[in-house]
Design a protein around this motif. Structure first.
Motif, PDB file in Angstrom:
ATOM      1  N   SER A 236     -59.484  -7.090  17.780  1.00 57.21           N
ATOM      2  CA  SER A 236     -58.491  -7.709  16.896  1.00 57.21           C
ATOM      3  C   SER A 236     -57.572  -6.690  16.233  1.00 57.21           C
ATOM      4  O   SER A 236     -56.619  -7.064  15.561  1.00 57.21           O
ATOM      5  CB  SER A 236     -59.204  -8.525  15.804  1.00 57.21           C
ATOM      6  OG  SER A 236     -60.045  -7.684  15.022  1.00 57.21           O
ATOM      7  N   SER A 237     -57.841  -5.409  16.421  1.00 50.36           N
ATOM      8  CA  SER A 237     -57.030  -4.366  15.781  1.00 50.36           C
ATOM      9  C   SER A 237     -56.669  -3.258  16.773  1.00 50.36           C
ATOM     10  O   SER A 237     -57.030  -2.091  16.583  1.00 50.36           O
ATOM     11  CB  SER A 237     -57.789  -3.766  14.592  1.00 50.36           C
ATOM     12  OG  SER A 237     -58.205  -4.749  13.685  1.00 50.36           O
ATOM     13  N   PRO A 238     -55.944  -3.586  17.841  1.00 53.64           N
ATOM     14  CA  PRO A 238     -55.608  -2.567  18.847  1.00 53.64           C
ATOM     15  C   PRO A 238     -54.750  -1.444  18.296  1.00 53.64           C
ATOM     16  O   PRO A 238     -54.840  -0.302  18.746  1.00 53.64           O
ATOM     17  CB  PRO A 238     -54.860  -3.373  19.922  1.00 53.64           C
ATOM     18  CG  PRO A 238     -54.352  -4.577  19.206  1.00 53.64           C
ATOM     19  CD  PRO A 238     -55.385  -4.906  18.175  1.00 53.64           C
ATOM     20  N   SER A 239     -53.891  -1.765  17.315  1.00 56.90           N
ATOM     21  CA  SER A 239     -53.015  -0.736  16.757  1.00 56.90           C
ATOM     22  C   SER A 239     -53.810   0.329  16.010  1.00 56.90           C
ATOM     23  O   SER A 239     -53.415   1.502  15.962  1.00 56.90           O
ATOM     24  CB  SER A 239     -51.977  -1.361  15.819  1.00 56.90           C
ATOM     25  OG  SER A 239     -52.618  -2.027  14.755  1.00 56.90           O
ATOM     26  N   ILE A 240     -54.947  -0.073  15.424  1.00 55.26           N
ATOM     27  CA  ILE A 240     -55.797   0.894  14.721  1.00 55.26           C
ATOM     28  C   ILE A 240     -56.390   1.886  15.724  1.00 55.26           C
ATOM     29  O   ILE A 240     -56.412   3.097  15.489  1.00 55.26           O
ATOM     30  CB  ILE A 240     -56.924   0.170  13.952  1.00 55.26           C
ATOM     31  CG1 ILE A 240     -56.330  -0.653  12.804  1.00 55.26           C
ATOM     32  CG2 ILE A 240     -57.943   1.171  13.420  1.00 55.26           C
ATOM     33  CD1 ILE A 240     -57.360  -1.449  12.032  1.00 55.26           C
ATOM     34  N   VAL A 241     -56.866   1.343  16.855  1.00 57.90           N
ATOM     35  CA  VAL A 241     -57.417   2.214  17.898  1.00 57.90           C
ATOM     36  C   VAL A 241     -56.336   3.152  18.428  1.00 57.90           C
ATOM     37  O   VAL A 241     -56.549   4.358  18.567  1.00 57.90           O
ATOM     38  CB  VAL A 241     -57.988   1.368  19.061  1.00 57.90           C
ATOM     39  CG1 VAL A 241     -58.480   2.265  20.189  1.00 57.90           C
ATOM     40  CG2 VAL A 241     -59.115   0.479  18.558  1.00 57.90           C
ATOM     41  N   PHE A 242     -55.171   2.578  18.675  1.00 57.08           N
ATOM     42  CA  PHE A 242     -54.055   3.334  19.227  1.00 57.08           C
ATOM     43  C   PHE A 242     -53.644   4.482  18.307  1.00 57.08           C
ATOM     44  O   PHE A 242     -53.544   5.636  18.727  1.00 57.08           O
ATOM     45  CB  PHE A 242     -52.880   2.372  19.433  1.00 57.08           C
ATOM     46  CG  PHE A 242     -51.585   3.030  19.814  1.00 57.08           C
ATOM     47  CD1 PHE A 242     -51.352   3.404  21.121  1.00 57.08           C
ATOM     48  CD2 PHE A 242     -50.605   3.255  18.875  1.00 57.08           C
ATOM     49  CE1 PHE A 242     -50.162   4.005  21.478  1.00 57.08           C
ATOM     50  CE2 PHE A 242     -49.412   3.856  19.216  1.00 57.08           C
ATOM     51  CZ  PHE A 242     -49.198   4.226  20.530  1.00 57.08           C
ATOM     52  N   SER A 243     -53.425   4.171  17.046  1.00 58.95           N
ATOM     53  CA  SER A 243     -52.970   5.195  16.100  1.00 58.95           C
ATOM     54  C   SER A 243     -54.068   6.206  15.794  1.00 58.95           C
ATOM     55  O   SER A 243     -53.806   7.418  15.744  1.00 58.95           O
ATOM     56  CB  SER A 243     -52.478   4.544  14.797  1.00 58.95           C
ATOM     57  OG  SER A 243     -53.492   3.742  14.222  1.00 58.95           O
ATOM     58  N   ALA A 244     -55.298   5.724  15.599  1.00 63.76           N
ATOM     59  CA  ALA A 244     -56.406   6.631  15.289  1.00 63.76           C
ATOM     60  C   ALA A 244     -56.651   7.605  16.440  1.00 63.76           C
ATOM     61  O   ALA A 244     -56.901   8.802  16.215  1.00 63.76           O
ATOM     62  CB  ALA A 244     -57.671   5.837  14.998  1.00 63.76           C
TER      63      ALA A 244
END
Length: 289
Positions: A236-244
């Protein structure tokens, strides 16, 4: 976030291994070739690809990736060797802007203010990261045109990212199967190159190169495996994975490059690191909105 951390570590370990290859007289091309044999094995064991009818498979994408992956791997090794881990990691991570720009130019996606700001920051970071001055390293002098390696890494990784996205969008073949085929093609192309080098006596068969390549393959596959698992765990939080992931690699790569390998960065280069992180944050935030 454990999977993200493990993926970051594996990514940086790949750069460290490429940095150490010259020190231990490892033939980088041989190591990269054998790296794909390990990637094939690990993909088969952990991702369990399904072998099925491949009549409709996008073999033109597989072929392009199969050629570009080992070729760019060699360029990345040269970039790490001549420009350092820090700058090479920044070039790789900022390549994400190429598919974003392609979306605007080729797929009629409407640019947003945040994405434009992110792209501008990204290009500013690239300009700041380039080693404009010729630098002397412990063993040799980096060539005056070493920035070309960074440019090729940036451009090549962007093109590969676009091809992988197109491969993922193709639903006729499972992603794991496509990934396996890409690795097989990369390995075959590498083997053909090695046969030529051995036949012309420009290289010699040596087990240390193979063992080094297998270690490289474990780290390389680990990066992909843990990245995929991170997206599954945080679906539900792909952007968190991407940025992290991207920020983590730049930060950890910078720490290793500066503290372990004593890479020298100018003030402008350090500003480039900050701009790279800011650009990734902006792009990630723009994808949430």
């Amino acid at each position: 976030m454990l999977y993200v951390f493990l993926s970051i570590c594996c990514s940086v370990i790949v750069s460290i291994l490429l940095k150490l290859a010259k020190r231990y007289q490892i033939d980088v091309f041989q190591a990269i070739t054998w790296n794909y044999s390990m990637a094939i094995l690990l993909t088969w064991v952990f991702l369990k690809p399904q072998i099925q009818s491949l009549q409709s498979a996008p073999f033109y994408i597989y072929s392009l990736l199969g050629f570009l992956l080992p070729t760019l791997f060699v360029v990345i090794a040269a970039s790490v060797r001549f420009t350092g881990i820090v700058r090479t990691e920044i070039a790789q991570r900022l390549s994400l802007f190429i598919p974003i720009i392609a979306a605007f130019l080729l797929f009629d996606e409407k640019p947003t203010t945040l994405k434009i700001i992110g792209i501008v920051l990204g290009f500013a970071a690239i300009l700041c990261s380039i080693p404009w001055k010729r630098e002397r390293y412990k063993t040799q002098r980096a060539p005056a045109n070493s920035w070309i390696y960074l440019f090729v890494v940036f451009l090549g990784m962007g093109v590969i990212d676009i091809l992988f996205k197109q491969m993922a969008l193709f639903k006729g073949v499972p992603y794991a199967t496509s990934l396996l085929l890409v690795y097989v093609i990369s390995f075959v192309i590498g083997l053909l190159g090695l046969v030529y080098l051995f036949a012309t006596k420009k290289a010699k068969f040596s087990w240390p190169h193979i063992f080094f390549g297998w270690i490289l393959g474990i780290a390389n596959f680990g990066n992909i495996l843990f990245y995929l698992k991170a997206h599954q765990a945080l679906a539900s939080s792909p952007s968190i994975v991407f940025s992290a992931m991207n920020i983590g690699v730049i930060v950890l790569g910078s720490v290793v490059g500066l503290m372990v390998f004593k890479e020298k960065l100018t003030v402008i280069n350090k500003i480039g690191i900050a701009l790279a992180i800011a650009a990734i944050v902006v792009i990630s935030y723009s994808n949430i909105l």
